[in-house]
Design a protein around this motif. Structure first.
Motif, PDB file in Angstrom:
ATOM      1  N   LEU A 320       0.822  -1.208   0.000  1.00  0.00           N
ATOM      2  CA  LEU A 320       0.000   0.000   0.000  1.00  0.00           C
ATOM      3  C   LEU A 320       0.856   1.257   0.000  1.00  0.00           C
ATOM      4  O   LEU A 320       0.509   2.252  -0.649  1.00  0.00           O
ATOM      5  CB  LEU A 320      -0.932   0.004   1.212  1.00  0.00           C
ATOM      6  CG  LEU A 320      -1.990  -1.096   1.264  1.00  0.00           C
ATOM      7  CD1 LEU A 320      -2.868  -0.944   2.495  1.00  0.00           C
ATOM      8  CD2 LEU A 320      -2.850  -1.081   0.008  1.00  0.00           C
ATOM      9  N   CYS A 323       2.161   1.810  -3.427  1.00  0.00           N
ATOM     10  CA  CYS A 323       1.078   2.279  -4.297  1.00  0.00           C
ATOM     11  C   CYS A 323       0.788   3.764  -4.094  1.00  0.00           C
ATOM     12  O   CYS A 323       0.310   4.437  -5.017  1.00  0.00           O
ATOM     13  CB  CYS A 323      -0.191   1.459  -4.039  1.00  0.00           C
ATOM     14  SG  CYS A 323      -0.127  -0.243  -4.647  1.00  0.00           S
ATOM     15  N   GLU A 324       1.056   4.289  -2.899  1.00  0.00           N
ATOM     16  CA  GLU A 324       0.821   5.711  -2.637  1.00  0.00           C
ATOM     17  C   GLU A 324       1.732   6.618  -3.460  1.00  0.00           C
ATOM     18  O   GLU A 324       1.418   7.797  -3.648  1.00  0.00           O
ATOM     19  CB  GLU A 324       1.063   6.016  -1.154  1.00  0.00           C
ATOM     20  CG  GLU A 324       0.012   5.481  -0.212  1.00  0.00           C
ATOM     21  CD  GLU A 324       0.356   5.781   1.232  1.00  0.00           C
ATOM     22  OE1 GLU A 324       1.450   6.364   1.471  1.00  0.00           O
ATOM     23  OE2 GLU A 324      -0.430   5.438   2.129  1.00  0.00           O
ATOM     24  N   SER A 329      -1.548   4.329  -9.198  1.00  0.00           N
ATOM     25  CA  SER A 329      -1.836   3.249  -8.245  1.00  0.00           C
ATOM     26  C   SER A 329      -2.291   3.764  -6.891  1.00  0.00           C
ATOM     27  O   SER A 329      -2.569   2.963  -6.002  1.00  0.00           O
ATOM     28  CB  SER A 329      -0.583   2.377  -8.054  1.00  0.00           C
ATOM     29  OG  SER A 329       0.501   3.160  -7.581  1.00  0.00           O
ATOM     30  N   ARG A 330      -2.384   5.085  -6.746  1.00  0.00           N
ATOM     31  CA  ARG A 330      -2.733   5.644  -5.440  1.00  0.00           C
ATOM     32  C   ARG A 330      -4.155   5.264  -5.018  1.00  0.00           C
ATOM     33  O   ARG A 330      -4.460   5.204  -3.841  1.00  0.00           O
ATOM     34  CB  ARG A 330      -2.575   7.160  -5.471  1.00  0.00           C
ATOM     35  CG  ARG A 330      -2.640   7.831  -4.093  1.00  0.00           C
ATOM     36  CD  ARG A 330      -2.263   9.282  -4.197  1.00  0.00           C
ATOM     37  NE  ARG A 330      -0.854   9.428  -4.498  1.00  0.00           N
ATOM     38  CZ  ARG A 330      -0.328  10.471  -5.147  1.00  0.00           C
ATOM     39  NH1 ARG A 330      -1.132  11.434  -5.580  1.00  0.00           N
ATOM     40  NH2 ARG A 330       0.961  10.537  -5.368  1.00  0.00           N
ATOM     41  N   VAL A 332      -5.418   2.425  -5.033  1.00  0.00           N
ATOM     42  CA  VAL A 332      -5.362   1.178  -4.258  1.00  0.00           C
ATOM     43  C   VAL A 332      -5.140   1.484  -2.783  1.00  0.00           C
ATOM     44  O   VAL A 332      -5.820   0.935  -1.905  1.00  0.00           O
ATOM     45  CB  VAL A 332      -4.238   0.261  -4.799  1.00  0.00           C
ATOM     46  CG1 VAL A 332      -4.139  -1.003  -3.954  1.00  0.00           C
ATOM     47  CG2 VAL A 332      -4.482  -0.088  -6.253  1.00  0.00           C
TER      48      VAL A 332
END
Length: 355
Positions: A320, A323-324, A329-330, A332
């Motif tokens: 996570l 992903c940030e 992908s943020r 997610v």
């Protein structure tokens, strides 16, 4: 993009995830030690970096590795001591426990539940003879696993600076900065996760010990140690730490009322610490959807066994956090991570070290 193309991409992504999961399961002896080593490196690295400022790199790595091995050995010794004491107590009191079992089996048979056949089928001498070699094999595999992890930790601590320089100066500099920022932020979150988890585990163990001792249940210190150790495994660990003392209380006091009191109070302790105090101490930085926490524990336990149970949640935290770092992908992290709006720090520009 039309619907058919989008559906195709989704199906490809699902197939890719299935293949990755299969590879992780089949090659668990390769990936599990690497994941554990990266987890340890992320926690140990700040200490290692401070040592390198005043000591040669090899000596700093040696001190870090010896300290890590000492912590792992102490943790393993606590587990072995507590469970061995419980097992010895059960064996020494086998005659009385067998009588309690016979009474319980008779009572259940009057209500249409037959235990004698199940007990004879699954808990007999051949089963015990098969169990002992299996326990020995598990112990040997665990020792081998930890040895491989320490080798990876040594090599990883020696190469952290070189890898960081290569990522910052390589041709794919943008990706390198993104990966460096995500790795630094992940390591900071994992250190905070372990600090909070350790504090809450100590509190849980102390409360369990105090309550069990007040109830007059034998092996109070051992149950406190077991609660402390198992609290590092979310969901599954606290459940086991609650059921075992409850069964022991039922055997010791021969009273389902007292066993029920023990069960309820232990669950209240777990709820108070795990669901009330821990979220307030850790804050939104480490919070995830409860569904994702439960899924992470069961999924990684299915893939890697006990090792996956311990490291499943840290792996999800790392995923996570990475992903940030990128807009694509943020979503997610927003979907599965902390509830509510994220702070400006979380929305910082890519490539910036935000730890």
């Amino acid at each position: 993009m039309d619907k058919s193309a989008k559906l195709t991409e989704i199906l490809i992504a699902i197939c890719a995830l299935i293949l990755i999961g299969g590879a992780l399961s089949l090659a668990r002896s390769v990936f599990a030690p690497v994941a554990f080593a990266l987890f340890i490196i992320g926690i140990v690295w700040p200490f290692q970096k401070r040592l390198q400022s005043s000591l040669p790199t090899a000596m700093a790595v040696a001190i870090s590795v010896v300290g890590t091995a000492a912590v792992i050995l102490a943790f393993g010794s606590l587990i072995a001591w507590a469970f061995s004491r419980v097992v010895r107590s059960v064996i020494s009191d086998a005659t009385r426990l067998q009588g309690i079992y016979a009474q319980t089996a008779d009572w259940l048979e009057t209500h249409g539940i037959v235990l004698a056949g199940l007990w004879a089928e699954h808990f007999n001498i051949p089963w015990l003879l098969r169990l002992l070699p299996e326990l020995t094999s598990r112990f040997n595999s665990t020792a081998t696993f930890l040895f491989v992890v320490l080798i990876y930790v040594i090599l990883g601590l020696l190469e952290v600076d070189d890898v960081a320089r290569k990522l910052a100066a390589g041709d794919a500099r943008a990706f390198g900065h993104l990966l460096l920022a995500g790795s630094a932020r992940t390591a900071a979150k994992l250190r905070r996760f372990m600090l909070v988890r350790t504090l809450m585990s100590l509190m849980t163990g102390a409360l369990v010990w105090a309550f069990v001792a007040a109830m007059g249940l034998d092996l109070a210190l051992e149950w406190g140690v077991i609660a402390f150790v198992l609290n590092y495994i979310p969901v599954i660990g606290p459940l086991i730490a609650t059921i075992f003392p409850t069964l022991f209380a039922m055997a010791q006091f021969a009273s389902w009322q007292i066993a029920l009191i023990v069960f309820v109070c232990l669950n209240l302790i777990q709820f108070l610490v795990g669901s009330y105090l821990e979220p307030r101490v850790s804050g939104n930085a480490l919070s995830m959807s409860p569904f994702i926490v439960l899924f992470a524990v069961f999924f990684w336990t299915f893939l890697w066994g006990i090792a996956g149970a311990f490291i499943g949640v840290p792996i999800v935290i790392a995923i996570l956090t990475i992903c940030e770092q990128h807009p694509s992908s943020r979503w997610v992290a927003d979907l599965l991570g902390a509830p509510g709006d994220r702070t400006d720090e979380t929305r910082a520009p890519l490539g910036r070290n935000r730890t």
